[in-house]
Each structure stands twice: as C-alpha cells, then as structure tokens.
Design an enzyme around this catalytic site. Sequence first.
Site, PDB file in Angstrom:
ATOM      1  N   SER A 111     -17.692  34.549  42.045  1.00 45.50           N
ATOM      2  CA  SER A 111     -18.157  35.920  42.205  1.00 45.50           C
ATOM      3  C   SER A 111     -19.649  35.930  42.491  1.00 45.50           C
ATOM      4  O   SER A 111     -20.380  34.997  42.117  1.00 45.50           O
ATOM      5  CB  SER A 111     -17.876  36.724  40.934  1.00 45.50           C
ATOM      6  N   TYR A 137     -19.851  36.708  31.592  1.00 42.51           N
ATOM      7  CA  TYR A 137     -19.033  36.713  32.806  1.00 42.51           C
ATOM      8  C   TYR A 137     -19.760  35.997  33.936  1.00 42.51           C
ATOM      9  O   TYR A 137     -19.164  35.186  34.658  1.00 42.51           O
ATOM     10  CB  TYR A 137     -18.710  38.145  33.216  1.00 42.51           C
TER      11      TYR A 137
END
Length: 261
Positions: A111, A137
């Site tokens: 990501s 994350y």
Amino acid sequence: MASRNEKNSLQAIDRIKAETGNQDVEFLSLDLADFKSVEKAANEFLAKNIPLHLLILNAGYMANPIVADTFTADGIEKHFAINVCGHFHFTRLLVDKVVESAPGRIVFLSSLAHLIILPGGIQYDRISTGLTIGTAYGQSKLGSLLLAKAFAKRLEGKGVYVNAVHPGTVNTDLFKDLTSLPYIGGLFSNLFYYTAETPANGALTTLYCATSPEIEENEFHGEYFVPYGIIATPSKIAQDPKEAEKLWDFVEQLVNEKLNA
C-alpha cells in the site's frame, strides 16, 4: 480460496461458479493470525499434490481504532502478525511448490500507506507493545514490500516472478470501522465514497501482476506496481536489501519461536 471466514468464502465461491462456469473452486481454512492454522492450511494444499502457479498475498488487516485489543494469542501486534508474519510463513511453506510448478507468480499486496512509518522504519522492539493504528498498518505494508524484495532475491532465475502492488484506495470493508467513527466518520465516508475505487477496479493492478504476459516478457521481478500496471518507486527504506534481509531474519525467528513455544 484461502480465508478465515468460511461463510463469506462459500458465498463468493457460489458466485464464481455461477458467473464463470468454473466448478473447480474450493474453500481452504486459513487464519493468518494463527501460525498453526497457517501450517495446517499449507499442508492441506500440498496434500492435494496439484500445481501452484499463482499465490496472491491479499489479506490486509486494519484494526478498529477504538478497540484496544490489537494483539494475537501469541502476543504479537495484529497488523504485523497477519500482514507480515502470516504471509511470510504461508509463502515460505508453499514456495517450493511454486518453483516446482514454474512459471509462477507471487504477488504481495502492499500500500501507499507504507510511507506512514516512524523514523527508522519497522519498530522491531514494539512488535509486542503496539503502535498507533496508522503507524502499525503502515509498517505492516512496508513489511509486505520488504518481503516481496526478499522473496524476489531468493527466487531470481527460478521462473517465479515476485512483485508488490499498491491497489489504490478501494471501497471494501477494510475501512468500515473508520467510517463509523464519531465526528470524523461522516466526513471520511463522503470523501471515501467519491474517491475510492470499486473492488473490480481495485483488483486490476493485482490481476496485471498475476496474469499479464508482460511480467515475464519484460522480466518484471521485485517491482512495486501502482494503478494501473505502472511501476513506481517506493520509499527509500523499502528499496534497501539490508532491511529486507533484517526483516526476513526477524520474522523467521519470531514465527519459529511461537510455533515451538
């Protein structure tokens, strides 16, 4: 279809069978937060004695920011346990079968969030103490990029092409907890609705890395792709082979310790 949610998986499998006519789709129980479940799933697949040409590491845990319990039963921060350790162990157990079945592809879902990290990169000393949700994350997605680099190095010249993908911001349940937050949830929901990709569009870059003949024709190996099939340059630390090897050694030791505990 490897997943921890059998009910949702069986519904998806029924839809795949109905829409494609392909009846040869099975459910494989896999909980990436549980390393013994990872081993069981890998062994069940290997017992079928069928080729493995493609492995997509697609799980993307992102915690509810108002829930404090973000650790696995092994005491590992969940983002790191699932997105990094679980994927590493599953791939490690199946990689020989991918090589045996070559040509093959391995795709790690990373990501743009890999940029959201603390100075110095992955906080190895805080894997069991936790971080803020955003940072946890982000560092797990940095981990995905580094693992892709480490596996790519080990599989060079073996007919297996390993790449990482940023799929874009996609309208999936990954963000459902953020949209329900007080005060900012409504604003986030509106922004998300107008800017996020559909799941179908969000899958395109992954599918490109998984299926396009251009991957082999152009020897795309160890690259970082963004929508739609464009090679991008990740963060400086994500490009560092020493960091990739450091993560590999750390995760390998951590997984082995938990399995032998």
